[in-house]
Motif scaffolding. Structure first.
Motif, PDB file in Angstrom:
ATOM      1  N   TYR A 204      67.549 -46.667  -1.428  1.00 34.44           N
ATOM      2  CA  TYR A 204      67.681 -48.079  -1.818  1.00 34.44           C
ATOM      3  C   TYR A 204      68.428 -48.220  -3.139  1.00 34.44           C
ATOM      4  CZ  TYR A 204      66.290 -52.892  -2.884  1.00 34.44           C
ATOM      5  OH  TYR A 204      66.291 -54.227  -3.192  1.00 34.44           O
ATOM      6  N   ILE A 205      68.167 -47.317  -4.101  1.00 25.62           N
ATOM      7  CA  ILE A 205      68.756 -47.465  -5.441  1.00 25.62           C
ATOM      8  C   ILE A 205      70.074 -46.712  -5.583  1.00 25.62           C
ATOM      9  CG2 ILE A 205      66.479 -47.753  -6.484  1.00 25.62           C
ATOM     10  CD1 ILE A 205      66.835 -44.882  -7.607  1.00 25.62           C
ATOM     11  N   ARG A 206      70.580 -46.136  -4.502  1.00 24.71           N
ATOM     12  CA  ARG A 206      71.750 -45.262  -4.579  1.00 24.71           C
ATOM     13  C   ARG A 206      72.966 -45.965  -5.180  1.00 24.71           C
ATOM     14  NH1 ARG A 206      73.038 -42.462   0.976  1.00 24.71           N
ATOM     15  NH2 ARG A 206      73.318 -44.674   1.487  1.00 24.71           N
ATOM     16  N   SER A 207      73.124 -47.257  -4.917  1.00 23.12           N
ATOM     17  CA  SER A 207      74.310 -47.982  -5.399  1.00 23.12           C
ATOM     18  C   SER A 207      74.065 -48.702  -6.728  1.00 23.12           C
ATOM     19  CB  SER A 207      74.751 -49.010  -4.347  1.00 23.12           C
ATOM     20  OG  SER A 207      73.732 -49.964  -4.111  1.00 23.12           O
ATOM     21  N   PHE A 208      72.886 -48.513  -7.327  1.00 21.50           N
ATOM     22  CA  PHE A 208      72.558 -49.214  -8.568  1.00 21.50           C
ATOM     23  C   PHE A 208      73.308 -48.583  -9.754  1.00 21.50           C
ATOM     24  CE2 PHE A 208      68.200 -51.270  -7.535  1.00 21.50           C
ATOM     25  CZ  PHE A 208      68.719 -51.754  -6.352  1.00 21.50           C
ATOM     26  N   GLU A 209      73.452 -49.359 -10.804  1.00 23.50           N
ATOM     27  CA  GLU A 209      74.041 -48.854 -12.043  1.00 23.50           C
ATOM     28  C   GLU A 209      73.047 -47.923 -12.734  1.00 23.50           C
ATOM     29  OE1 GLU A 209      75.596 -50.549 -16.357  1.00 23.50           O
ATOM     30  OE2 GLU A 209      75.387 -51.909 -14.643  1.00 23.50           O
ATOM     31  N   MET A 210      73.477 -46.718 -13.077  1.00 26.74           N
ATOM     32  CA  MET A 210      72.590 -45.701 -13.625  1.00 26.74           C
ATOM     33  C   MET A 210      72.937 -45.369 -15.078  1.00 26.74           C
ATOM     34  SD  MET A 210      70.567 -44.829 -11.044  1.00 26.74           S
ATOM     35  CE  MET A 210      70.549 -45.025  -9.247  1.00 26.74           C
ATOM     36  N   ARG A 211      71.902 -45.038 -15.832  1.00 28.28           N
ATOM     37  CA  ARG A 211      72.079 -44.540 -17.199  1.00 28.28           C
ATOM     38  C   ARG A 211      71.136 -43.354 -17.386  1.00 28.28           C
ATOM     39  NH1 ARG A 211      69.154 -45.446 -21.792  1.00 28.28           N
ATOM     40  NH2 ARG A 211      67.999 -47.151 -20.804  1.00 28.28           N
ATOM     41  N   GLU A 212      71.683 -42.205 -17.751  1.00 30.62           N
ATOM     42  CA  GLU A 212      70.887 -40.985 -17.835  1.00 30.62           C
ATOM     43  C   GLU A 212      70.554 -40.612 -19.273  1.00 30.62           C
ATOM     44  OE1 GLU A 212      71.823 -37.573 -15.547  1.00 30.62           O
ATOM     45  OE2 GLU A 212      72.933 -38.699 -14.015  1.00 30.62           O
ATOM     46  N   GLU A 213      69.361 -40.067 -19.447  1.00 29.87           N
ATOM     47  CA  GLU A 213      68.959 -39.431 -20.684  1.00 29.87           C
ATOM     48  C   GLU A 213      68.497 -38.024 -20.339  1.00 29.87           C
ATOM     49  OE1 GLU A 213      66.130 -41.819 -22.771  1.00 29.87           O
ATOM     50  OE2 GLU A 213      67.574 -43.420 -23.208  1.00 29.87           O
ATOM     51  N   LYS A 214      67.900 -37.325 -21.301  1.00 26.52           N
ATOM     52  CA  LYS A 214      67.539 -35.929 -21.093  1.00 26.52           C
ATOM     53  C   LYS A 214      66.597 -35.736 -19.913  1.00 26.52           C
ATOM     54  CE  LYS A 214      65.361 -31.963 -23.339  1.00 26.52           C
ATOM     55  NZ  LYS A 214      64.690 -31.439 -24.565  1.00 26.52           N
ATOM     56  N   ASP A 215      65.525 -36.539 -19.852  1.00 25.95           N
ATOM     57  CA  ASP A 215      64.492 -36.340 -18.840  1.00 25.95           C
ATOM     58  C   ASP A 215      64.425 -37.425 -17.776  1.00 25.95           C
ATOM     59  OD1 ASP A 215      63.513 -33.964 -20.097  1.00 25.95           O
ATOM     60  OD2 ASP A 215      62.529 -35.225 -21.602  1.00 25.95           O
ATOM     61  N   TYR A 216      65.074 -38.564 -18.025  1.00 27.27           N
ATOM     62  CA  TYR A 216      64.915 -39.699 -17.114  1.00 27.27           C
ATOM     63  C   TYR A 216      66.265 -40.316 -16.757  1.00 27.27           C
ATOM     64  CZ  TYR A 216      60.017 -39.448 -18.473  1.00 27.27           C
ATOM     65  OH  TYR A 216      58.737 -39.016 -18.698  1.00 27.27           O
ATOM     66  N   VAL A 217      66.269 -40.989 -15.610  1.00 26.10           N
ATOM     67  CA  VAL A 217      67.407 -41.806 -15.181  1.00 26.10           C
ATOM     68  C   VAL A 217      66.913 -43.252 -15.111  1.00 26.10           C
ATOM     69  CG1 VAL A 217      69.027 -42.317 -13.332  1.00 26.10           C
ATOM     70  CG2 VAL A 217      68.459 -39.934 -13.865  1.00 26.10           C
ATOM     71  N   TYR A 218      67.649 -44.153 -15.771  1.00 27.23           N
ATOM     72  CA  TYR A 218      67.299 -45.568 -15.752  1.00 27.23           C
ATOM     73  C   TYR A 218      68.336 -46.308 -14.907  1.00 27.23           C
ATOM     74  CZ  TYR A 218      64.496 -44.053 -19.704  1.00 27.23           C
ATOM     75  OH  TYR A 218      63.607 -43.382 -20.496  1.00 27.23           O
ATOM     76  N   PHE A 219      67.904 -47.396 -14.262  1.00 30.80           N
ATOM     77  CA  PHE A 219      68.844 -48.114 -13.406  1.00 30.80           C
ATOM     78  C   PHE A 219      68.633 -49.622 -13.508  1.00 30.80           C
ATOM     79  CE2 PHE A 219      65.336 -46.412 -10.804  1.00 30.80           C
ATOM     80  CZ  PHE A 219      64.715 -47.587 -10.424  1.00 30.80           C
ATOM     81  N   GLN A 220      69.662 -50.343 -13.103  1.00 30.43           N
ATOM     82  CA  GLN A 220      69.650 -51.803 -13.036  1.00 30.43           C
ATOM     83  C   GLN A 220      70.244 -52.206 -11.697  1.00 30.43           C
ATOM     84  OE1 GLN A 220      68.514 -54.185 -14.873  1.00 30.43           O
ATOM     85  NE2 GLN A 220      68.263 -53.445 -16.974  1.00 30.43           N
ATOM     86  N   PRO A 221      69.750 -53.237 -11.040  1.00 28.83           N
ATOM     87  CA  PRO A 221      68.566 -54.009 -11.434  1.00 28.83           C
ATOM     88  C   PRO A 221      67.278 -53.222 -11.193  1.00 28.83           C
ATOM     89  CG  PRO A 221      69.308 -54.690  -9.270  1.00 28.83           C
ATOM     90  CD  PRO A 221      70.328 -53.701  -9.768  1.00 28.83           C
ATOM     91  N   TYR A 222      66.179 -53.753 -11.711  1.00 32.75           N
ATOM     92  CA  TYR A 222      64.887 -53.113 -11.495  1.00 32.75           C
ATOM     93  C   TYR A 222      64.443 -53.327 -10.051  1.00 32.75           C
ATOM     94  CZ  TYR A 222      64.829 -53.118 -16.602  1.00 32.75           C
ATOM     95  OH  TYR A 222      65.144 -52.938 -17.908  1.00 32.75           O
ATOM     96  N   VAL A 223      63.538 -52.475  -9.589  1.00 31.73           N
ATOM     97  CA  VAL A 223      63.080 -52.519  -8.194  1.00 31.73           C
ATOM     98  C   VAL A 223      61.601 -52.911  -8.152  1.00 31.73           C
ATOM     99  CG1 VAL A 223      62.778 -51.212  -6.071  1.00 31.73           C
ATOM    100  CG2 VAL A 223      64.722 -50.723  -7.570  1.00 31.73           C
ATOM    101  N   LYS A 224      61.312 -53.926  -7.371  1.00 30.64           N
ATOM    102  CA  LYS A 224      59.932 -54.363  -7.215  1.00 30.64           C
ATOM    103  C   LYS A 224      59.293 -53.597  -6.061  1.00 30.64           C
ATOM    104  CE  LYS A 224      57.287 -58.698  -7.289  1.00 30.64           C
ATOM    105  NZ  LYS A 224      57.369 -60.168  -7.068  1.00 30.64           N
ATOM    106  N   VAL A 225      58.061 -53.095  -6.280  1.00 27.42           N
ATOM    107  CA  VAL A 225      57.417 -52.258  -5.267  1.00 27.42           C
ATOM    108  C   VAL A 225      55.959 -52.678  -5.073  1.00 27.42           C
ATOM    109  CG1 VAL A 225      58.882 -50.266  -5.753  1.00 27.42           C
ATOM    110  CG2 VAL A 225      56.704 -50.510  -6.965  1.00 27.42           C
ATOM    111  N   LYS A 226      55.407 -52.199  -3.958  1.00 27.16           N
ATOM    112  CA  LYS A 226      53.979 -52.379  -3.687  1.00 27.16           C
ATOM    113  C   LYS A 226      53.294 -51.038  -3.900  1.00 27.16           C
ATOM    114  CE  LYS A 226      50.631 -53.839  -0.178  1.00 27.16           C
ATOM    115  NZ  LYS A 226      50.430 -54.374   1.198  1.00 27.16           N
ATOM    116  N   ILE A 227      52.152 -51.066  -4.581  1.00 23.03           N
ATOM    117  CA  ILE A 227      51.419 -49.837  -4.858  1.00 23.03           C
ATOM    118  C   ILE A 227      49.938 -50.036  -4.563  1.00 23.03           C
ATOM    119  CG2 ILE A 227      53.027 -49.218  -6.710  1.00 23.03           C
ATOM    120  CD1 ILE A 227      50.642 -49.925  -8.650  1.00 23.03           C
TER     121      ILE A 227
END
Length: 248
Positions: A204-227
């Motif tokens: 689902y997030i494959r086409s999202f805009e990504m920003r990487e840091e050392k340990d994490y990948v951040y993306f936009q837009p945010y994704v709403k989920v059920k947990i």
């Protein structure tokens, strides 16, 4: 936890010195108990306080917290008695032996149980916002692993208003947040999901805009989920969240 009085062992880890209040024996016979340590707060088990006691090791701090955060050992099974293995006896018989051998003290209790009215018990658990119940066949032998004769029925909470802002690069972990006055407030990391749900999420997030840091990948837009999760802890974080599906 398995209590071997006068020793307390947690997964082959001797934790006897951490719980001095449990050193007063409820019986002078030789026995092995299966049970759990619990810390009560507001008449309910408090997992965070229990972990605070568990991680306290220095003797002076243990003595202080023993009075401030007392622990109760709740026994729900007896595995050995005077050198005899009881694990092959029916559960109801082991319960009877447990009642006969162990005399309750201020800090050592026997788990109460009911027969036949499991649905009513679970309803009471939900009404009191407790964690859940364990249903066992009363003729079952003792099992150290999960089996169909013993079912853990958890009082899960559900939310479809959780947002994912990024993911961990190493092992699976999604950065969860909630909207708070227009901002995103972090509420923990979701580390549990089925293989199918994980695959759907990453696709689902494959086409999202990504920003990487050392340990994490951040993306936009945010994704709403059920947990689903156990509860909110005192810091406002999710306890044991599980990703169920992507909402959008």
């Amino acid at each position: 936890m398995i209590g071997i009085f006068k020793n307390l062992v947690l997964i082959n880890n001797d934790v006897t010195a951490r719980y001095p209040e449990l050193h007063i024996l409820p019986s002078h016979r030789d026995y092995v108990l299966d049970g759990e340590c619990i810390v009560y707060a507001n008449n309910k088990p408090d997992f965070e306080l229990l972990m605070e006691r568990f991680h306290t090791r220095k003797e002076d701090k243990v003595r202080y917290k023993m009075s401030e955060i007392p622990v109760t050992f709740v026994a729900f099974d007896i595995l050995r008695l005077d050198g005899k293995d009881l694990t092959k006896l029916p559960l109801i018989q082991r319960k009877q032996i447990l009642d006969e051998v162990i005399k309750e003290t201020e800090h050592i209790k026997i788990m109460q149980y009911i027969e036949e009215h499991g649905e009513l018990l679970y309803q009471a658990v939900v009404e009191r916002d407790l964690e859940g119940i364990v249903a066992k066949r009363k003729d079952s032998i003792y099992q150290s692993k999960r089996v169909n004769d013993w079912l853990k029925i958890v009082n899960y909470k559900y939310s479809d208003d959780i947002w994912i802002t990024g993911y961990r690069k190493s092992k699976f972990g999604l950065l969860a947040a909630v909207k708070n006055e227009g901002n995103m407030r972090k509420v923990g990391i979701i580390e549990h999901a089925s293989i199918t749900v994980r695959r759907d999420f990453y696709q689902y997030i494959r086409s999202f805009e990504m920003r990487e840091e050392k340990d994490y990948v951040y993306f936009q837009p945010y994704v709403k989920v059920k947990i689903r999760f156990l509860n909110w802890n005192s810091r406002g974080n999710l306890r044991i969240p599980v990703l169920l599906e992507v909402v959008h």
